[in-house]
Design a protein around this motif. Structure first.
Motif, PDB file in Angstrom:
ATOM      1  N   GLU A 119     -29.208 -28.114  17.890  1.00  0.00           N
ATOM      2  CA  GLU A 119     -30.197 -28.484  16.883  1.00  0.00           C
ATOM      3  C   GLU A 119     -30.069 -29.966  16.547  1.00  0.00           C
ATOM      4  N   TYR A 120     -31.242 -30.614  16.407  1.00  0.00           N
ATOM      5  CA  TYR A 120     -31.275 -32.010  15.948  1.00  0.00           C
ATOM      6  C   TYR A 120     -31.464 -31.990  14.432  1.00  0.00           C
ATOM      7  N   PRO A 121     -30.654 -32.726  13.672  1.00  0.00           N
ATOM      8  CA  PRO A 121     -29.605 -33.659  14.115  1.00  0.00           C
ATOM      9  C   PRO A 121     -28.192 -33.086  14.012  1.00  0.00           C
ATOM     10  N   GLU A 122     -28.077 -31.772  13.791  1.00  0.00           N
ATOM     11  CA  GLU A 122     -26.759 -31.186  13.550  1.00  0.00           C
ATOM     12  C   GLU A 122     -25.825 -31.368  14.738  1.00  0.00           C
ATOM     13  N   GLN A 123     -26.330 -31.054  15.969  1.00  0.00           N
ATOM     14  CA  GLN A 123     -25.473 -31.143  17.158  1.00  0.00           C
ATOM     15  C   GLN A 123     -25.577 -32.494  17.874  1.00  0.00           C
ATOM     16  N   GLY A 124     -26.402 -33.379  17.376  1.00  0.00           N
ATOM     17  CA  GLY A 124     -26.511 -34.686  18.012  1.00  0.00           C
ATOM     18  C   GLY A 124     -27.755 -35.419  17.570  1.00  0.00           C
ATOM     19  N   GLU A 125     -27.663 -36.746  17.622  1.00  0.00           N
ATOM     20  CA  GLU A 125     -28.788 -37.571  17.193  1.00  0.00           C
ATOM     21  C   GLU A 125     -29.344 -38.402  18.339  1.00  0.00           C
ATOM     22  N   ASN A 126     -28.863 -38.168  19.563  1.00  0.00           N
ATOM     23  CA  ASN A 126     -29.404 -38.874  20.721  1.00  0.00           C
ATOM     24  C   ASN A 126     -29.478 -37.912  21.904  1.00  0.00           C
ATOM     25  N   ILE A 127     -30.084 -38.374  22.991  1.00  0.00           N
ATOM     26  CA  ILE A 127     -30.307 -37.511  24.156  1.00  0.00           C
ATOM     27  C   ILE A 127     -28.991 -36.981  24.703  1.00  0.00           C
ATOM     28  N   ILE A 174     -26.653 -15.473  23.674  1.00  0.00           N
ATOM     29  CA  ILE A 174     -27.107 -16.734  23.091  1.00  0.00           C
ATOM     30  C   ILE A 174     -25.926 -17.358  22.369  1.00  0.00           C
ATOM     31  N   ALA A 175     -25.704 -18.641  22.595  1.00  0.00           N
ATOM     32  CA  ALA A 175     -24.580 -19.314  21.943  1.00  0.00           C
ATOM     33  C   ALA A 175     -25.031 -20.650  21.385  1.00  0.00           C
ATOM     34  N   ARG A 176     -24.304 -21.059  20.358  1.00  0.00           N
ATOM     35  CA  ARG A 176     -24.573 -22.357  19.734  1.00  0.00           C
ATOM     36  C   ARG A 176     -23.275 -23.154  19.704  1.00  0.00           C
ATOM     37  N   ALA A 177     -23.360 -24.371  20.139  1.00  0.00           N
ATOM     38  CA  ALA A 177     -22.168 -25.216  20.120  1.00  0.00           C
ATOM     39  C   ALA A 177     -21.935 -25.731  18.705  1.00  0.00           C
ATOM     40  N   ASP A 178     -20.657 -25.800  18.307  1.00  0.00           N
ATOM     41  CA  ASP A 178     -20.327 -26.392  17.009  1.00  0.00           C
ATOM     42  C   ASP A 178     -19.136 -27.320  17.197  1.00  0.00           C
ATOM     43  N   GLN A 179     -18.767 -27.978  16.138  1.00  0.00           N
ATOM     44  CA  GLN A 179     -17.729 -28.995  16.221  1.00  0.00           C
ATOM     45  C   GLN A 179     -16.378 -28.412  16.613  1.00  0.00           C
ATOM     46  N   SER A 180     -16.161 -27.154  16.258  1.00  0.00           N
ATOM     47  CA  SER A 180     -14.857 -26.560  16.563  1.00  0.00           C
ATOM     48  C   SER A 180     -14.786 -25.967  17.962  1.00  0.00           C
ATOM     49  N   ASP A 181     -15.909 -25.954  18.660  1.00  0.00           N
ATOM     50  CA  ASP A 181     -15.956 -25.325  19.981  1.00  0.00           C
ATOM     51  C   ASP A 181     -15.509 -26.342  21.031  1.00  0.00           C
ATOM     52  N   GLN A 182     -14.227 -26.397  21.295  1.00  0.00           N
ATOM     53  CA  GLN A 182     -13.668 -27.395  22.198  1.00  0.00           C
ATOM     54  C   GLN A 182     -13.217 -26.803  23.530  1.00  0.00           C
ATOM     55  N   GLU A 183     -13.229 -25.498  23.628  1.00  0.00           N
ATOM     56  CA  GLU A 183     -12.655 -24.857  24.813  1.00  0.00           C
ATOM     57  C   GLU A 183     -13.422 -25.226  26.082  1.00  0.00           C
TER      58      GLU A 183
END
Length: 674
Positions: A387-395, A417-426
């Motif tokens: 989602e913009y801008p939660e997961q990123g502000e550029n391409i 269905i999955a959503r990437a978040d800041q804690s998802d580093q694996e």
């Protein structure tokens, strides 16, 4: 309907008109010259004759001659020129003083010309016969005899008549007149021709050139030439040029479509998708909107290709496109990024709404059976959301976030269905680990070129080698399939291509294999880099016999070519001029292969091994190979069959007429010289 003439008719018409005009003007001008000569010369000659007659009569009168003597003088004058007649008529003033002549009174009263002359007017008349009447005006010296007259009165009229044929026209007058006529007429004719040529030829051509300049300057292929002309040839130029523009526009639109869209599905490609994504970021930033992007990867799609073949896989991709497209809004942007990977932009859609859309896509895909040959399959996919801008502000950050989410969905068991978040580093750590492995392999010089031999099918002679990338990991070598996808996604592919090309050419030089063709798989990113041209040219320059070029072939993959058809066509054209050959790899694996055969000027067609390996037992595969070979030959290409694993397959290829072959039957990939 407007009628047109031809230049041949125009020239003939112009010549005929000019000729008729010349004859007409010459005739009319001749009449004018004749009339002018008659008027001027008759007046001059008649005046001279009249003066001579008057002077003769005046001289006689001074001597006191009688009227009979004067008549005798006139008679003698008439005998000098038989066709000329001279008469003298007294005026009433002279008759009053010297007596009336028998016929003078009658002539004065009944001849209007004589009456006019008696009033002091010089009279010139006649067509076939000239008649000139010269009034004798009383002068000072006349008063001594004509005491009843005063200066300015008319004492009489001398009447001179002679035929026109007796006139002597001045040669100078005639020459000057015709010179003037010729100059003026030439100016008129050339003016007429200039006007005609300018209006019928020059002006249409000027219009034509101006319109061409406008089309070029504005790059407006939709504009058409329209010329104001009645000339058929000029109209034909307009028609044929517009038809050429139609063809160019059609060709341009097809190339534009290939440049922006995936040929198989008709969806936008990666390059166009990233343009839309950049636009949506700017629009959302300006209006403070949120939006969602999706990354979609089909589950177990390789199984479909391996089981049913690449042609069936293409049909599945088209069906999936239909399913996704029918369940998205008109404003949503659906793209195929390559292979079985799709992406979607959902404008002005926050995560919660976006998730509902994705769940709809997932369930519709899972619940829609796809007919495949005599079977029906159910397909699923893994969906990643960013989602913009939660997961990123550029391409870059949005694409990375959605990619991570998609990998997360894959690891979660697919069809999720999955959503990437800041804690998802694996997942990011796994990708980073593979990237670090590639980086170390490049830094430690563990990328090696393997070669697989290619043989001439008809005579069994070694033709060349396909050079393949391998990474040395301890005592084993990793095939390209184990690392190439990560290498491409992380940008290592051009570096690996450079190493393989450099080492492959070096081995060719070391082994003296100048007479063997070396096939290299280079990514399009590598080709657009440009430095590989210099590398190959330097290799050619080291040929022991001074050969300027030859021996290197670059293979093009469909999944590579599809993203930049226009640019790749230009690259191929330029590199072929330098002696670098090209091959279409895995030909027949997709419907777009035949399109690339049309647009790419390649030298070889490598028939997809999926068709080749079973031709001994599968009649349909044999037909595919046969027709691919025939089509390639029609386009002037050499054919190379892949996956040749036994003698029976080779025998069938020989019967079909395939030029070259490679596969385990001839030899497995290995280090050159090992």
């Amino acid at each position: 309907m407007q009628s047109y003439t031809t230049y041949k008719r125009l020239i003939a018409k112009t010549v005929i008109i000019s000729l008729l005009a010349s004859l007409s003007v010459a005739f009319l001008y001749g009449l004018y010259i004749k009339k002018r000569a008659v008027d001027d010369l008759a007046r001059i000659d008649a005046r001279k004759t009249s003066r001579m007659a008057f002077e003769a009569l005046y001289s006689a009168m001074e001597k006191g001659w009688s009227k009979e003597d004067l008549d005798a003088i006139i008679l003698r004058l008439n005998k000098v020129e038989p066709k000329m007649r001279i008469n003298a008529y007294r005026s009433p003033i002279v008759a009053e003083l010297f007596g009336e002549h028998s016929t003078d009174k009658q002539v004065r009263e009944h001849d209007p010309m004589v009456l006019r002359a008696m009033k002091g007017e010089e009279v010139l008349t006649g067509d076939d016969e000239i008649r000139y009447l010269y009034p004798i005006v009383v002068k000072k010296e006349c008063i001594s005899c004509h005491t009843n007259a005063k200066i300015g009165d008319i004492n009489g009229v001398i009447d001179v008549r002679f035929p026109v044929a007796n006139l002597k026209i001045s040669l100078t007058t005639m020459i000057n007149s015709f010179i003037i006529f010729f100059v003026l007429f030439t100016i008129i004719i050339f003016g007429f021709l200039y006007y005609k040529l300018n209006s019928l030829l020059v002006e249409p051509l000027k219009q034509f050139l101006l319109m061409i300049q406008e089309i070029i300057s504005k790059n407006d292929m939709a504009k058409r030439v329209s010329l104001k002309t009645k000339i058929l040839e000029v109209k034909n130029i307009e028609n044929y040029f517009n038809k050429m523009l139609d063809s160019i526009q059609d060709y341009y639109e097809k190339l534009q479509q290939l440049s922006d869209r995936d040929y198989l599905t008709g969806l936008y490609n990666r390059r166009k998708f990233e343009e839309f994504l950049d636009y949506e970021i700017k629009r959302s930033l300006r209006h403070h909107h949120q939006f969602t992007i999706l990354m979609i990867d089909l589950d177990n799609f390789k199984y479909i290709n391996d089981t049913y073949g690449h042609a069936s896989g293409d049909l599945v991709l088209k069906e999936v496109t239909q399913i996704f497209g029918s369940n998205l809004r008109n404003a949503d942007i659906l793209a195929r990024l390559g292979g079985d990977e799709f992406a979607v932009i959902l404008p002005e859609t926050p995560y919660e709404n976006g998730y509902a859309v994705v769940e709809k896509l997932r369930s519709r895909l899972e619940g829609t059976p796809i007919s495949l040959m005599f079977d029906q399959i159910t397909l699923t996919a893994s969906f990643g959301i960013a989602e913009y801008p939660e997961q990123g502000e550029n391409i870059e950050s949005l694409l990375t976030g959605s990619d991570l989410a998609m990998y997360k969905a894959k690891r979660a068991g697919k069809n999720t269905i999955a959503r990437a978040d800041q804690s998802d580093q694996e997942i990011a750590a796994e990708i980073q680990k593979k990237g670090e492995f590639l980086r170390r392999a490049i830094d430690e010089d563990r990328v090696e070129p393997f070669v697989q031999p290619i043989y001439n099918v008809s005579n069994g002679e070694l033709f060349g080698y396909e050079v393949l990338a391998r990474i040395r990991d301890g005592k084993r070598y990793m095939a390209a399939g184990q690392f190439i996808e990560v290498a491409e996604s992380l940008g290592f592919a051009p570096k690996i291509d450079h190493i393989i090309l450099t080492k492959g050419l070096q081995r060719r030089e070391e082994k003296g294999l100048w007479d063997k063709q070396f096939f290299f798989n280079l990514s399009t990113n590598s080709l657009f880099g440009g430095e590989y041209v210099d590398l190959i040219q330097s290799h050619y320059a080291r040929h022991p016999k001074g050969a300027s070029h030859g021996g290197v072939t670059i293979e093009i993959l469909e999944r590579e070519a599809i993203h930049n058809v226009n640019g790749l066509m230009e690259i191929i054209e330029k590199m072929k001029e330098l002696g670098i050959a090209f091959a279409l790899d895995d030909f027949g694996s997709g419907f777009s292969s035949f399109v690339y055969l049309k647009y790419f000027d390649t030298d070889y067609v490598k028939i997809d091994g999926e068709f080749v390996k079973n031709i001994a037992v599968n009649e349909k595969d044999r037909i595919f190979v046969k027709h691919i070979h025939q089509i390639a030959k029609e386009f002037g290409k050499m054919t190379v069959a892949e996956y040749v694993e036994d003698e029976e397959t080779l025998k069938i290829l020989r019967e079909i007429g395939v030029d070259y072959a490679q596969g385990f039957h001839y030899g497995r990939p290995e280090l050159l010289g090992s």
